[in-house]
Design a protein around this motif. Structure first.
Motif, PDB file in Angstrom:
ATOM      1  N   GLY A 174       0.822  -1.207   0.000  1.00 55.44           N
ATOM      2  CA  GLY A 174       0.000   0.000   0.000  1.00 55.44           C
ATOM      3  C   GLY A 174       0.854   1.254   0.000  1.00 55.44           C
ATOM      4  O   GLY A 174       0.623   2.195  -0.756  1.00 55.44           O
ATOM      5  N   LEU A 175       1.883   1.256   0.857  1.00 57.57           N
ATOM      6  CA  LEU A 175       2.730   2.448   0.940  1.00 57.57           C
ATOM      7  C   LEU A 175       3.554   2.627  -0.324  1.00 57.57           C
ATOM      8  O   LEU A 175       3.772   3.740  -0.775  1.00 57.57           O
ATOM      9  CB  LEU A 175       3.667   2.338   2.143  1.00 57.57           C
ATOM     10  N   LEU A 176       4.026   1.521  -0.902  1.00 60.86           N
ATOM     11  CA  LEU A 176       4.921   1.636  -2.052  1.00 60.86           C
ATOM     12  C   LEU A 176       4.157   1.896  -3.339  1.00 60.86           C
ATOM     13  O   LEU A 176       4.577   2.685  -4.176  1.00 60.86           O
ATOM     14  CB  LEU A 176       5.760   0.368  -2.197  1.00 60.86           C
ATOM     15  N   LEU A 177       3.028   1.183  -3.516  1.00 61.43           N
ATOM     16  CA  LEU A 177       2.340   1.250  -4.802  1.00 61.43           C
ATOM     17  C   LEU A 177       1.099   2.118  -4.746  1.00 61.43           C
ATOM     18  O   LEU A 177       0.709   2.711  -5.739  1.00 61.43           O
ATOM     19  CB  LEU A 177       1.962  -0.156  -5.258  1.00 61.43           C
ATOM     20  N   GLY A 178       0.458   2.203  -3.572  1.00 61.18           N
ATOM     21  CA  GLY A 178      -0.754   3.001  -3.476  1.00 61.18           C
ATOM     22  C   GLY A 178      -0.450   4.427  -3.096  1.00 61.18           C
ATOM     23  O   GLY A 178      -0.710   5.374  -3.831  1.00 61.18           O
ATOM     24  N   TRP A 179       0.175   4.597  -1.931  1.00 57.04           N
ATOM     25  CA  TRP A 179       0.412   5.920  -1.403  1.00 57.04           C
ATOM     26  C   TRP A 179       1.632   6.571  -2.060  1.00 57.04           C
ATOM     27  O   TRP A 179       1.804   7.785  -2.035  1.00 57.04           O
ATOM     28  CB  TRP A 179       0.603   5.819   0.114  1.00 57.04           C
ATOM     29  N   HIS A 180       2.512   5.784  -2.642  1.00 58.90           N
ATOM     30  CA  HIS A 180       3.728   6.294  -3.278  1.00 58.90           C
ATOM     31  C   HIS A 180       4.541   7.160  -2.337  1.00 58.90           C
ATOM     32  O   HIS A 180       4.757   8.346  -2.607  1.00 58.90           O
ATOM     33  CB  HIS A 180       3.403   7.107  -4.548  1.00 58.90           C
ATOM     34  N   VAL A 181       4.966   6.609  -1.232  1.00 55.34           N
ATOM     35  CA  VAL A 181       5.779   7.394  -0.308  1.00 55.34           C
ATOM     36  C   VAL A 181       7.027   7.868  -1.055  1.00 55.34           C
ATOM     37  O   VAL A 181       7.545   7.170  -1.921  1.00 55.34           O
ATOM     38  CB  VAL A 181       6.181   6.569   0.934  1.00 55.34           C
ATOM     39  N   PRO A 182       7.491   9.077  -0.731  1.00 53.85           N
ATOM     40  CA  PRO A 182       8.598   9.631  -1.516  1.00 53.85           C
ATOM     41  C   PRO A 182       9.966   9.178  -1.005  1.00 53.85           C
ATOM     42  O   PRO A 182      10.143   8.877   0.172  1.00 53.85           O
ATOM     43  CB  PRO A 182       8.436  11.126  -1.310  1.00 53.85           C
ATOM     44  N   GLY A 183      10.915   9.171  -1.901  1.00 55.37           N
ATOM     45  CA  GLY A 183      12.318   9.053  -1.551  1.00 55.37           C
ATOM     46  C   GLY A 183      12.674   7.823  -0.756  1.00 55.37           C
ATOM     47  O   GLY A 183      12.108   6.745  -0.950  1.00 55.37           O
ATOM     48  N   VAL A 184      13.622   7.984   0.163  1.00 55.44           N
ATOM     49  CA  VAL A 184      14.167   6.825   0.846  1.00 55.44           C
ATOM     50  C   VAL A 184      13.174   6.163   1.780  1.00 55.44           C
ATOM     51  O   VAL A 184      13.444   5.072   2.275  1.00 55.44           O
ATOM     52  CB  VAL A 184      15.431   7.192   1.649  1.00 55.44           C
ATOM     53  N   VAL A 185      12.017   6.807   2.039  1.00 51.77           N
ATOM     54  CA  VAL A 185      11.011   6.129   2.856  1.00 51.77           C
ATOM     55  C   VAL A 185      10.634   4.802   2.196  1.00 51.77           C
ATOM     56  O   VAL A 185      10.344   3.808   2.865  1.00 51.77           O
ATOM     57  CB  VAL A 185       9.775   7.030   3.055  1.00 51.77           C
ATOM     58  N   GLN A 186      10.666   4.777   0.863  1.00 50.32           N
ATOM     59  CA  GLN A 186      10.411   3.524   0.149  1.00 50.32           C
ATOM     60  C   GLN A 186      11.380   2.438   0.592  1.00 50.32           C
ATOM     61  O   GLN A 186      10.988   1.302   0.858  1.00 50.32           O
ATOM     62  CB  GLN A 186      10.576   3.730  -1.357  1.00 50.32           C
TER      63      GLN A 186
ATOM     64  N   SER B 262      11.900   6.944  -7.999  1.00 51.12           N
ATOM     65  CA  SER B 262      10.839   5.999  -7.664  1.00 51.12           C
ATOM     66  C   SER B 262      10.887   4.877  -8.691  1.00 51.12           C
ATOM     67  O   SER B 262      10.670   5.130  -9.859  1.00 51.12           O
ATOM     68  CB  SER B 262       9.471   6.659  -7.662  1.00 51.12           C
ATOM     69  N   PRO B 263      11.218   3.678  -8.346  1.00 50.38           N
ATOM     70  CA  PRO B 263      11.606   3.226  -7.014  1.00 50.38           C
ATOM     71  C   PRO B 263      12.986   3.737  -6.615  1.00 50.38           C
ATOM     72  O   PRO B 263      13.801   4.031  -7.477  1.00 50.38           O
ATOM     73  CB  PRO B 263      11.637   1.704  -7.157  1.00 50.38           C
ATOM     74  N   VAL B 264      13.180   3.832  -5.302  1.00 48.64           N
ATOM     75  CA  VAL B 264      14.478   4.239  -4.782  1.00 48.64           C
ATOM     76  C   VAL B 264      15.378   3.014  -4.714  1.00 48.64           C
ATOM     77  O   VAL B 264      15.137   2.105  -3.935  1.00 48.64           O
ATOM     78  CB  VAL B 264      14.322   4.864  -3.384  1.00 48.64           C
ATOM     79  N   LEU B 265      16.371   2.958  -5.585  1.00 50.24           N
ATOM     80  CA  LEU B 265      17.236   1.792  -5.628  1.00 50.24           C
ATOM     81  C   LEU B 265      18.561   2.136  -4.957  1.00 50.24           C
ATOM     82  O   LEU B 265      19.507   2.564  -5.599  1.00 50.24           O
ATOM     83  CB  LEU B 265      17.464   1.364  -7.082  1.00 50.24           C
ATOM     84  N   LEU B 266      18.579   1.969  -3.630  1.00 53.49           N
ATOM     85  CA  LEU B 266      19.789   2.320  -2.889  1.00 53.49           C
ATOM     86  C   LEU B 266      20.863   1.260  -3.049  1.00 53.49           C
ATOM     87  O   LEU B 266      22.043   1.549  -2.989  1.00 53.49           O
ATOM     88  CB  LEU B 266      19.467   2.471  -1.404  1.00 53.49           C
TER      89      LEU B 266
END
Lengths: 471, 343
Positions: free
Chosen positions: A195-207, B209-213
């Motif tokens: 949900g957070l990754l694909l639905g809400w699209h959290v930004p940046g390193v939160v992913q 996005s995606p963040v590929l660290l």
């Protein structure tokens, strides 16, 4: 059989017989077990090919489908979703039915859901190889595979929980705590992460934080929990004693749920410093629940270990899995910090938990369950194949663990010292250790094949028993 | 949830003296390259996170100021400006250096401009001596002296010290009429390898996005591959011309084609499938790529160019409030022998 069954004194009058329970398990549990171990063969083979590419870069060169960057995630996801979680469902269903003394609800539906799970994993592995990987560790399956995966899981878990609700043995044994926790924990972390990754699209390193949180919870709570459930069922059974010290077990269970989910983010560097710091502390703290869970097992088995080791193939698997659980926890706690960051040492934790802690415990459990569900006998038809499966499994696991660890320590020294040449010391220098890893994956595939051969023999024996030898 | 609360609203940082922000949105080709990077799983072997062990500071003397006095005789045609206050300030900062005695040329003894300042210098020297004795500092009388330091510009007065010592030095030098600046040292094996000017921070990945660290360094870190000096590659090389951007692009394309052409020991899988051996029948095929040691050129496909464009956007040379970078023109090499790491 029932004499060593934990907490079985107060069965209801309506409790169904063991035969009835096992008959309901037969189709779904055998199907999930068989396809799970088949995924182990395939996943180990993919991992083997990928590990060869780490030191022979021209191997399978020139085709994007089998480049290392796709093979490796395909292998890890096949092992995690195809092998580990699928076997975990099989074991969960069987433990619920046996410990709850209740026939499975809707075995045919469970079978169909398992079938769909396998299709989804196949699609997912295919998607990763085709280049559709999401890029998040342990969540690499593309959306078109992870949604069906979640749907089929929902069916399996729902029927498993209905079965658990209908149990005639109201006292829940320790194994069922972990099964219940795992069955509820997995959908929570999967839906939250997706949900957070694909639905809400959290930004940046939160992913990256979310993906790391999911991966750690999957390993540390779901898969470790299922492994502990299996250990708690089979160790008392193999030594023929009731579980010692259930109070400590309860402490370990709650602490594992409390502490286990916080770790596993030490591979992140480009995040606020408190995140890897908290994660490192949790990696150390999780020793406490793990030890609290292993001590009762030790107390239960103490004194009969050598007898049980000789008598039962299942117990041997359990003993090694318990040892590996302690080993991987201590290893992560001590070496899991800055020094081994960005090395194969840290990455090998996934392999050790999926294939070693859970994988060996599950293989041991299947060595007990499969003969019971086919002809009702205690052992698989071939002792030789069982021994082969055990020794190949152990040596394979040790080779993978030690090989990756040595390679990782070599990389860590290069990372820590800029005067060391990156190519000579950090890339060419670890080839020897990586060859050990290749050998290990080969041995693990062999262990799985030996079990599958035994499985086939058991099915043949079952057919012979039913139909009087007619094909 | 805590990471999201902390980082969810992280804005791009404004770059001082410009309308730009960092990180800028990637141009289209580079954005497509990010997809190629994900699809091929480059992140399985390469991290994009530079680590840093320590952040230390230094002080650099850039100008001696206008309050020096000329110690050459007027009309001699020569100049030798000496800033007495600066010498005292330098001596206070660098207690390990001698302060060489200065003789007043006899012709200047009656100069109303020079003589009082020289007398003041003598008094200050005595004060300095007393304060040295009080704090137990045994200043050498021979060897490198602050006078030599003051004669060089820019001079690294302090290197790799804590923030307090460096700030004190800059203030003392500034009070003495000279100009000094604070220098930043990002330290760690990654910086020594030339993998980045500073550590990677969350803000670097705002537009990913995606963040590929990445989590394993089977290959080198790529966080600053777009600005890496050629001699800092795993297999060092040199720019042949001044067209460095094109050369770096060509180098990375050759690496994609077959990394073993550049570095024998590399285990990077070759991506020959991103290249055409024959000139493709499209309206614009792009420049052909010449391979070292091979006669026939190859033609990079769009995905290869996109991936390289993405790699060229990888840079850590933009300073951020949470992760400052050293000034770009830091002349670290020539000043190194005279700037020992001592507070």
């Amino acid at each position: 059989m029932t004499s060593t069954q934990p907490a079985s004194q107060t069965a209801c009058a309506t409790a169904p017989s063991v035969v009835e329970v096992e008959a309901s398990c037969r189709l779904p549990v055998l199907f999930l077990s068989f396809s799970g171990v088949a995924w182990l063969v395939l996943g180990a083979a993919l991992a083997l090919l990928a590990s060869v590419q780490l030191y022979v870069p021209t191997f399978l060169e020139g085709c994007p489908w089998v480049t290392y960057g796709r093979l490796r995630p395909a292998a890890i996801n096949a092992l995690t979703y195809g092998f580990a979680l699928q076997i975990a469902f099989a074991l969960a269903l069987w433990l619920i039915a046996r410990l709850g003394r209740v026939p499975l609800t809707n075995p045919l539906g469970l079978f169909m859901a398992g079938k769909f799970w396998n299709i989804a994993v196949t699609v997912g592995v295919y998607g990763v190889l085709a280049g559709d990987a999401s890029g998040y560790d342990l969540l690499e399956f593309p959306l078109y595979a992870s949604l069906p995966l979640f749907a089929s899981y929902a069916c399996i878990a729902a029927w498993a929980l209905v079965t658990l609700h209908q149990r005639t043995e109201r006292d829940m044994y320790v194994s069922l705590w972990f099964v219940l926790a795992g069955l509820l924990w997995f959908p929570w972390i999967l839906s939250t992460a997706q949900g957070l990754l694909l639905g809400w699209h959290v930004p940046g390193v939160v992913q990256a934080v979310v993906a790391g949180w999911f991966g750690n919870n999957l390993l540390q709570i779901v898969l470790t929990g299922f492994a502990v459930a299996v250990l708690y069922y089979f160790v008392p059974k193999a030594v023929g004693r009731p579980l010692a010290n259930p109070a400590l077990t309860q402490v370990g269970f709650w602490l594992l749920l409390l502490v286990g989910g916080w770790g596993g983010l030490s591979q992140l560097s480009a995040v606020p410093a408190w995140i890897p710091a908290v994660s490192g502390a949790a990696n150390v703290l999780v020793i406490v629940p793990v030890i609290a869970l292993l001590i009762p097992l030790w107390q239960t088995a103490d004194g009969s270990i050598s007898d049980a080791w000789k008598a039962s193939a299942t117990f041997r698997f359990m003993a090694v899995a318990a040892f590996l659980l302690l080993g991987v926890t201590v290893r992560t706690a001590i070496f899991g910090g800055h020094f081994t960051q960005f090395t194969l040492f840290a990455a090998a934790r996934t392999d050790i938990i999926v294939l070693g802690v859970f994988g060996l415990a599950a293989l041991g459990a299947l060595h007990y369950i499969v003969p019971r569900l086919t002809t009702g006998e205690d052992n698989l038809p071939s002792d030789g194949l069982a021994d082969l499966s055990f020794w190949a499994g152990i040596f394979g696991m040790l080779a993978v663990g030690i090989g990756f660890s040595l390679a990782g320590l070599g990389q860590a020294k290069v990372n820590a010292d800029a005067t060391k040449d990156f190519l000579v010391n950090g890339v060419s220098g670890i080839a020897g250790a990586l060859q050990l890893v290749t050998f290990g994956y080969g041995a693990l595939a062999l262990a799985a094949l030996a079990f599958l051969a035994n499985f086939a023999l058991a099915v043949r024996r079952c057919c012979a028993a039913c139909c009087g030898g007619a094909r | 949830m805590a990471p999201q609360l902390q980082l969810g609203d992280l804005p791009p940082a404004a770059i001082p003296n410009s309308a730009e922000v960092y990180p800028a949105v990637r141009p289209g080709v580079a954005a497509q390259g990010a997809e190629v990077y994900r699809s091929l799983g480059c992140n399985q072997c390469h991290t994009r996170q530079v680590r840093q062990d320590a952040l230390l500071f230094g002080a650099r003397l850039t100008e001696t100021g206008t309050n020096g006095v000329n110690l050459e005789l007027p009309g001699s045609g020569k100049t030798n400006f000496v800033n007495f206050d600066l010498l005292i300030a330098l001596a206070k900062v660098r207690t390990d250096l001698a302060i060489a005695p200065i003789a007043l040329p006899s012709g200047l003894a009656g100069d109303t401009n020079v003589a009082p300042k020289f007398a003041q210098f003598g008094a200050n020297l005595a004060l300095l001596k007393r304060s040295d004795d009080k704090s137990g500092i045994a200043r050498p009388t021979t060897g490198p002296s602050v006078n030599e330091l003051a004669a060089r510009r820019p001079a690294e007065v302090l290197a790799q010290v804590g923030p307090d010592a460096a700030e004190r030095a800059v203030k003392l030098l500034g009070d003495a009429g000279a100009k000094a600046e604070l220098v930043i040292y990002n330290l760690g094996p990654d910086m020594d390898r030339g993998w980045g000017a500073r550590r990677s921070v969350a803000r670097d990945f705002l537009n990913d996005s995606p963040v590929l660290l990445g989590s394993v360094r089977v290959g080198p870190d790529l966080a600053s591959i777009g600005t890496r000096a050629p001699e800092k590659f795993a297999a060092p090389w040199k720019f042949a011309s001044t067209n460095t951007a094109t050369e770096l692009e060509q180098h990375l394309l050759v690496h994609l084609y077959d990394a073993r052409l550049l570095a024998k020991g590399s285990t990077c899988p070759s991506a020959k499938y991103l290249f055409d051996a024959q000139k493709p029948e499209v309206r614009y095929a792009g420049e052909p790529l010449t391979l070292p040691g091979k006669d026939a050129p190859v033609f990079p496909k769009h995905n290869a160019r996109a991936l390289v464009a993405f790699l060229l956007t990888q840079r850590t040379d933009v300073g951020l409030p949470e992760a400052p970078t050293p000034a770009v023109a830091a002349p670290a090499a020539p000043a190194a022998p005279t700037a020992p790491a001592k507070p």
